[in-house]
Design a protein around this motif. Structure first.
Motif, PDB file in Angstrom:
ATOM      1  N   THR A  93      -5.152  -0.085   1.983  1.00 29.46           N
ATOM      2  CA  THR A  93      -5.723  -0.947   3.009  1.00 29.46           C
ATOM      3  C   THR A  93      -4.701  -1.954   3.528  1.00 29.46           C
ATOM      4  N   SER A 126      -2.706   5.698   4.519  1.00 33.49           N
ATOM      5  CA  SER A 126      -2.687   4.451   5.285  1.00 33.49           C
ATOM      6  C   SER A 126      -2.740   4.715   6.787  1.00 33.49           C
ATOM      7  N   LEU A 185      -6.247   5.535   7.837  1.00 35.05           N
ATOM      8  CA  LEU A 185      -7.073   4.331   7.860  1.00 35.05           C
ATOM      9  C   LEU A 185      -6.904   3.581   9.178  1.00 35.05           C
ATOM     10  N   ARG A 212      -1.959  -0.412   6.148  1.00 33.93           N
ATOM     11  CA  ARG A 212      -2.316   0.277   7.387  1.00 33.93           C
ATOM     12  C   ARG A 212      -1.337  -0.125   8.484  1.00 33.93           C
TER      13      ARG A 212
END
Length: 217
Positions: A46, A115, A118, A49
């Motif tokens: 997270t 990533s 995401l 990203r």
């Protein structure tokens, strides 16, 4: 452009490759490791990203691969000219170089996939287990790239010993570098020795004329 001009461009490309790949790998963040929890891996993906150092580092590695292929082409031409027909050594070196950069591209792509997804898809949910699989795949692909680099370096060293296209002080240690490069499948940081070898080889290609090398008798 004459052949010598292309060769010099290939040598410069090798130097550019080393600069880009060192910076690119330096920017790639370290994951929580083998003892990391699922939540730690979720936070890792997270936090990384796009845009982030991971995506920038991956892009630099991809650009480095572009220049590496120019280097490999110039190296093949020099080896082939020195070796003569049938040119098996130069052919093996070229194949190893191409395989190396393909596996390197695959390794960095697997590394950044979670990533990037995401950032790219609004409804994407991080799966830490899948992320761990991708990171593990990236590690093994990088190790396999080391094996391919070992082929490139050992074949180049063999031709250099036979023809003196490169000095023996580079050729003989090249076999040790090739072995350690193959061992990168277990200890990936040996791959840095490949980059040092590319740098030295590129510099020699710049300062040594092609016709200066004579086959050994």
């Amino acid at each position: 452009m004459r052949g010598l001009g292309w060769e010099r461009w290939g040598a410069v490309s090798g130097i550019i490759f080393v600069v880009l790949i060192v910076v690119g790998f330096t920017l790639l963040p370290q994951d929580p490791g083998s003892e990391g929890t699922a939540q730690e891996f979720t936070d890792f993906f997270t936090d990384n990203r796009n845009p982030n150092p991971m995506s920038v580092g991956t892009a630099l590695v991809a650009l480095a691969g572009f220049f590496f292929l120019w280097f490999v082409g110039a190296l093949w031409a020099r080896l082939r000219q020195a070796e003569g027909a049938p040119g098996w050594g130069s052919g093996v070196a070229f194949a190893g170089g191409v395989a190396y950069v393909v596996l390197l591209f695959m390794a960095t792509s697997a590394n950044v996939a979670m990533s990037n997804s995401l950032s790219r898809y609004d409804n994407f949910q991080v799966d830490p287990n899948s992320g761990m699989v991708l990171r593990g795949m990236s590690y093994w692909l990088l190790g396999h790239a080391g094996v391919a680099a070992g082929v490139l370096i050992s074949a180049t060293s063999a031709v250099a010993i036979k023809t003196r296209v490169f000095p023996l002080w580079l050729a003989w240690p090249g076999f040790a570098v090739a072995v350690l490069s193959v061992l990168a499948i277990f200890l990936w940081y040996f791959i840095w020795l490949v980059w040092l070898w590319v740098l030295l080889t590129s510099v020699l290609m710049l300062i040594r004329r092609t016709d200066a090398a004579q086959p050994s008798t």
